[in-house]
Every structure is written in C-alpha cells, then in structure tokens.
Design a protein around this motif. Structure first.
Motif, PDB file in Angstrom:
ATOM      1  N   SER A   1       0.830  -1.211   0.000  1.00 56.07           N
ATOM      2  CA  SER A   1       0.000   0.000   0.000  1.00 56.07           C
ATOM      3  C   SER A   1       0.862   1.258   0.000  1.00 56.07           C
ATOM      4  O   SER A   1       0.520   2.257  -0.644  1.00 56.07           O
ATOM      5  CB  SER A   1      -0.928   0.002   1.219  1.00 56.07           C
ATOM      6  N   ALA A   2       2.001   1.220   0.711  1.00 51.69           N
ATOM      7  CA  ALA A   2       2.914   2.361   0.690  1.00 51.69           C
ATOM      8  C   ALA A   2       3.435   2.594  -0.723  1.00 51.69           C
ATOM      9  O   ALA A   2       3.603   3.746  -1.159  1.00 51.69           O
ATOM     10  CB  ALA A   2       4.072   2.126   1.657  1.00 51.69           C
ATOM     11  N   GLY A   3       3.693   1.522  -1.459  1.00 50.50           N
ATOM     12  CA  GLY A   3       4.118   1.656  -2.848  1.00 50.50           C
ATOM     13  C   GLY A   3       3.081   2.359  -3.700  1.00 50.50           C
ATOM     14  O   GLY A   3       3.419   3.191  -4.556  1.00 50.50           O
ATOM     15  N   GLU A   4       1.816   2.064  -3.459  1.00 49.60           N
ATOM     16  CA  GLU A   4       0.750   2.735  -4.202  1.00 49.60           C
ATOM     17  C   GLU A   4       0.720   4.224  -3.889  1.00 49.60           C
ATOM     18  O   GLU A   4       0.480   5.051  -4.780  1.00 49.60           O
ATOM     19  CB  GLU A   4      -0.596   2.080  -3.868  1.00 49.60           C
ATOM     20  N   ARG A   5       0.979   4.583  -2.623  1.00 50.73           N
ATOM     21  CA  ARG A   5       1.013   5.996  -2.242  1.00 50.73           C
ATOM     22  C   ARG A   5       2.224   6.693  -2.881  1.00 50.73           C
ATOM     23  O   ARG A   5       2.128   7.839  -3.339  1.00 50.73           O
ATOM     24  CB  ARG A   5       1.075   6.141  -0.722  1.00 50.73           C
ATOM     25  N   LEU A   6       3.361   6.018  -2.901  1.00 49.03           N
ATOM     26  CA  LEU A   6       4.565   6.599  -3.489  1.00 49.03           C
ATOM     27  C   LEU A   6       4.396   6.862  -4.985  1.00 49.03           C
ATOM     28  O   LEU A   6       4.969   7.819  -5.522  1.00 49.03           O
ATOM     29  CB  LEU A   6       5.763   5.671  -3.264  1.00 49.03           C
ATOM     30  N   ALA A   7       3.614   6.028  -5.638  1.00 50.83           N
ATOM     31  CA  ALA A   7       3.442   6.162  -7.093  1.00 50.83           C
ATOM     32  C   ALA A   7       2.764   7.472  -7.485  1.00 50.83           C
ATOM     33  O   ALA A   7       2.894   7.923  -8.628  1.00 50.83           O
ATOM     34  CB  ALA A   7       2.648   4.974  -7.629  1.00 50.83           C
ATOM     35  N   VAL A   8       2.056   8.107  -6.548  1.00 50.41           N
ATOM     36  CA  VAL A   8       1.330   9.343  -6.883  1.00 50.41           C
ATOM     37  C   VAL A   8       1.812  10.532  -6.058  1.00 50.41           C
ATOM     38  O   VAL A   8       1.226  11.611  -6.124  1.00 50.41           O
ATOM     39  CB  VAL A   8      -0.193   9.153  -6.696  1.00 50.41           C
ATOM     40  N   ALA A   9       2.899  10.353  -5.277  1.00 44.92           N
ATOM     41  CA  ALA A   9       3.421  11.433  -4.444  1.00 44.92           C
ATOM     42  C   ALA A   9       4.465  12.250  -5.213  1.00 44.92           C
ATOM     43  O   ALA A   9       5.096  11.766  -6.161  1.00 44.92           O
ATOM     44  CB  ALA A   9       4.042  10.866  -3.167  1.00 44.92           C
ATOM     45  N   GLU A  10       4.663  13.487  -4.777  1.00 43.20           N
ATOM     46  CA  GLU A  10       5.698  14.349  -5.348  1.00 43.20           C
ATOM     47  C   GLU A  10       6.962  14.346  -4.488  1.00 43.20           C
ATOM     48  O   GLU A  10       8.076  14.311  -5.011  1.00 43.20           O
ATOM     49  CB  GLU A  10       5.178  15.783  -5.480  1.00 43.20           C
ATOM     50  N   ALA A  11       6.790  14.427  -3.178  1.00 43.94           N
ATOM     51  CA  ALA A  11       7.921  14.439  -2.242  1.00 43.94           C
ATOM     52  C   ALA A  11       7.539  13.591  -1.042  1.00 43.94           C
ATOM     53  O   ALA A  11       6.495  13.826  -0.415  1.00 43.94           O
ATOM     54  CB  ALA A  11       8.258  15.862  -1.806  1.00 43.94           C
ATOM     55  N   ALA A  12       8.371  12.583  -0.721  1.00 45.05           N
ATOM     56  CA  ALA A  12       8.023  11.621   0.323  1.00 45.05           C
ATOM     57  C   ALA A  12       9.153  11.489   1.334  1.00 45.05           C
ATOM     58  O   ALA A  12      10.336  11.588   0.997  1.00 45.05           O
ATOM     59  CB  ALA A  12       7.717  10.254  -0.288  1.00 45.05           C
ATOM     60  N   LEU A  13       8.752  11.233   2.583  1.00 44.28           N
ATOM     61  CA  LEU A  13       9.692  11.018   3.680  1.00 44.28           C
ATOM     62  C   LEU A  13       9.315   9.731   4.395  1.00 44.28           C
ATOM     63  O   LEU A  13       8.154   9.516   4.739  1.00 44.28           O
ATOM     64  CB  LEU A  13       9.625  12.192   4.667  1.00 44.28           C
ATOM     65  N   ASP A  14      10.330   8.865   4.632  1.00 44.86           N
ATOM     66  CA  ASP A  14      10.139   7.659   5.431  1.00 44.86           C
ATOM     67  C   ASP A  14      10.838   7.879   6.766  1.00 44.86           C
ATOM     68  O   ASP A  14      12.065   8.039   6.818  1.00 44.86           O
ATOM     69  CB  ASP A  14      10.722   6.445   4.712  1.00 44.86           C
ATOM     70  N   VAL A  15      10.067   7.905   7.848  1.00 45.64           N
ATOM     71  CA  VAL A  15      10.597   8.201   9.178  1.00 45.64           C
ATOM     72  C   VAL A  15      11.013   6.903   9.862  1.00 45.64           C
ATOM     73  O   VAL A  15      10.257   5.936   9.888  1.00 45.64           O
ATOM     74  CB  VAL A  15       9.541   8.945  10.025  1.00 45.64           C
ATOM     75  N   GLN A  16      12.249   6.893  10.421  1.00 45.85           N
ATOM     76  CA  GLN A  16      12.790   5.719  11.111  1.00 45.85           C
ATOM     77  C   GLN A  16      12.771   4.513  10.169  1.00 45.85           C
ATOM     78  O   GLN A  16      12.132   3.501  10.421  1.00 45.85           O
ATOM     79  CB  GLN A  16      12.034   5.455  12.411  1.00 45.85           C
ATOM     80  N   THR A  17      13.523   4.634   9.093  1.00 51.05           N
ATOM     81  CA  THR A  17      13.485   3.657   8.002  1.00 51.05           C
ATOM     82  C   THR A  17      14.151   2.338   8.322  1.00 51.05           C
ATOM     83  O   THR A  17      14.034   1.383   7.566  1.00 51.05           O
ATOM     84  CB  THR A  17      14.123   4.270   6.741  1.00 51.05           C
ATOM     85  N   GLY A  18      14.841   2.225   9.476  1.00 51.02           N
ATOM     86  CA  GLY A  18      15.561   0.986   9.778  1.00 51.02           C
ATOM     87  C   GLY A  18      16.695   0.807   8.785  1.00 51.02           C
ATOM     88  O   GLY A  18      17.441   1.734   8.483  1.00 51.02           O
ATOM     89  N   GLY A  19      16.813  -0.386   8.224  1.00 47.11           N
ATOM     90  CA  GLY A  19      17.819  -0.636   7.196  1.00 47.11           C
ATOM     91  C   GLY A  19      17.359  -0.277   5.809  1.00 47.11           C
ATOM     92  O   GLY A  19      18.067  -0.545   4.829  1.00 47.11           O
ATOM     93  N   GLY A  20      16.168   0.328   5.690  1.00 48.57           N
ATOM     94  CA  GLY A  20      15.651   0.760   4.402  1.00 48.57           C
ATOM     95  C   GLY A  20      14.936  -0.314   3.604  1.00 48.57           C
ATOM     96  O   GLY A  20      14.458  -0.050   2.494  1.00 48.57           O
TER      97      GLY A  20
END
Length: 264
Positions: free
Chosen positions: A43-62
């Motif tokens: 679901s996060a991937g679906e949100r990223l597909a339509v975002a302009e600028a995104a931030l992932d907080v506390q990403t762990g190892g990414g």
C-alpha cells in the motif's frame, strides 16, 4: 549432555546473527508472524506512485522503503528522503537506498525532523518508536498524508512477561491506537482511517527467541543471554517438550491527512 550442548549451540547461534536492519528472513522455519491484512509495504508503494515528495521516518535498514519504491515503479516521487537514528542502520539504509536516489539522513528518533515546514506531501513510517505528531504535521504540506503501520499495545507480551513478569496496566496500554488518534487530532491532523489487528506469532527454538530479543531491544530492555540464562534454559526445555511458544503481535494502520488550506 547432548541437550546441554544443543542449548549452548542454539544460544551461540542466536547471539551471532547480526541485528542491523529490518530483514527478518533469518527467522524462516524458526519463528513466524502472521501479517496484517492491509499489506503495508504494498500500500505504501501505491502511495509513493502518486506522491511528489516523500519522507520515510525511522526507516531501519531501508528494506521496507526499498520494497515500496519497487512497487511504485515506474512512477515515483521527485524527492524521497528517509531518517534513521541507529548508526549501523544508517549505513545499511544508505547503501541500499542511495542507488534509488533516496537521501538518508541520520537523525535521533526523539529529535525534530531535520526538514523545512511543508516539505512533503507523503510521510511514511513502519513501526516508529513514538510518532511525533507535531513534527509530522509541520513537515506535511496542506492536503498531505501520513501513512504508517504502528506497533500496538501489549505486543508480544506473552514473551515479554515470560521474562519480566506481569507488567503494570499503564505499560500494557502504551501505544494505544485511540490515544494516538487523539494526539494526532491535537496536532491538527485528521484521521481518515484507523485499523487494528492482533496477529499470531510462534517461536520454534531458543535461538529465534534470543535473536528476536536482541533485535527488538525494547521488548526486554537490557536483555543479555548471561542475565536471562535460567529463563532461557527453562524456555528451551519447554520448546523441546511442548512445541512452539505462541505470542501475539499488535499492529495498527494510520491513514492521516493534514487539512488543505481554505480557499478563503
């Protein structure tokens, strides 16, 4: 003597496994956890597909952001940034995410987000230590979204209380989703959707227990094999005699909006 050597070998194995990042593939066949029905990373991937600028907080190892970005392709935000507070994870996330053009910023979990106000239209987070709603509201653009999966109350407390004993009610109720909903509202955010699930976990051997408690350090603070050897031995014997140790994780999904500015 064979049982003793087996116990010692399993302890050594659980201690030897690296704890950096949020890759849990080592647990395959040794421990399991049911996944929430909403499929956060997809679901996060679906949100990223339509975002302009995104931030992932506390990403762990990414790892989760990397997967979500792969699901967003070929679309993706013009700007993607991530924060992480633990130095080994900062290095791991940078190596993984830099090829995707993600800027990884070392930032303590309890510090203000190191970005200007209204920098992002999408803020993501999977299992933040503690959501800082005021900071989330500050860096979101009007009309922007915070989409995150949080750890809920009393998560894996069957295991926690096996080692620490019964916990006070205020500890058991920490991370309450309704309290977090109220805190989000107090920061000026609107909760569009909030879902909760409690999910079955199984630990099949004592190495899996040791590695889990070393990796998820807030479960049993200060955990070491030496400090808890008697309880670990008793649990090993129980696993050999009765089969998997069953616990339950608690998860909730937030879909939160920052109100758009009035046209007036």
């Amino acid at each position: 003597m064979t049982a003793d050597r087996s116990f010692a070998d399993l302890l050594a194995e659980g201690v030897a496994v690296p704890t950096e990042g949020w890759d849990f593939s080592w647990f395959e066949g040794r421990a399991s956890e049911a996944r929430p029905s909403w499929g956060y990373a997809r679901s996060a991937g679906e949100r990223l597909a339509v975002a302009e600028a995104a931030l992932d907080v506390q990403t762990g190892g990414g790892e989760v952001l990397d997967f979500a970005l792969s699901r967003a392709e070929p679309a993706r935000p013009v700007l993607v940034a991530a924060t992480e507070g633990w130095p080994p994870n900062v290095s791991k996330a940078t190596a993984l995410l830099r090829p995707r053009g993600v800027v990884v910023v070392a930032a303590p979990d309890d510090a203000p987000l190191p970005f200007a106000p209204e920098s992002f239209d999408l803020v993501l987070s999977r299992h933040p230590v503690r959501p800082d709603w005021a900071e989330i509201a500050r860096v979101l653009r009007p009309g922007g979204t915070y989409f995150a999966q949080h750890v809920g109350p009393s998560s894996v407390f069957e295991l926690v209380e096996y080692f620490l004993g019964p916990q006070p009610e205020e500890v058991r109720r920490a991370r309450d989703p309704e309290r977090e909903r109220a805190d989000a509202g107090a920061a000026g955010l609107e909760v569009a959707d909030l879902r909760t699930e409690r999910l079955r976990m199984e630990f099949h051997d004592i190495a899996a227990v040791v590695h889990f408690l070393r990796k998820v350090v807030w479960m049993v603070p200060g955990f070491t094999v030496e400090a808890y050897e008697p309880r670990l031995r008793a649990l090993h014997d129980r696993l050999e005699r009765e089969g998997p140790f069953v616990a339950h994780s608690s998860r909730h999904l937030f879909d939160v909006r920052k109100p758009a500015r009035s046209s007036r």
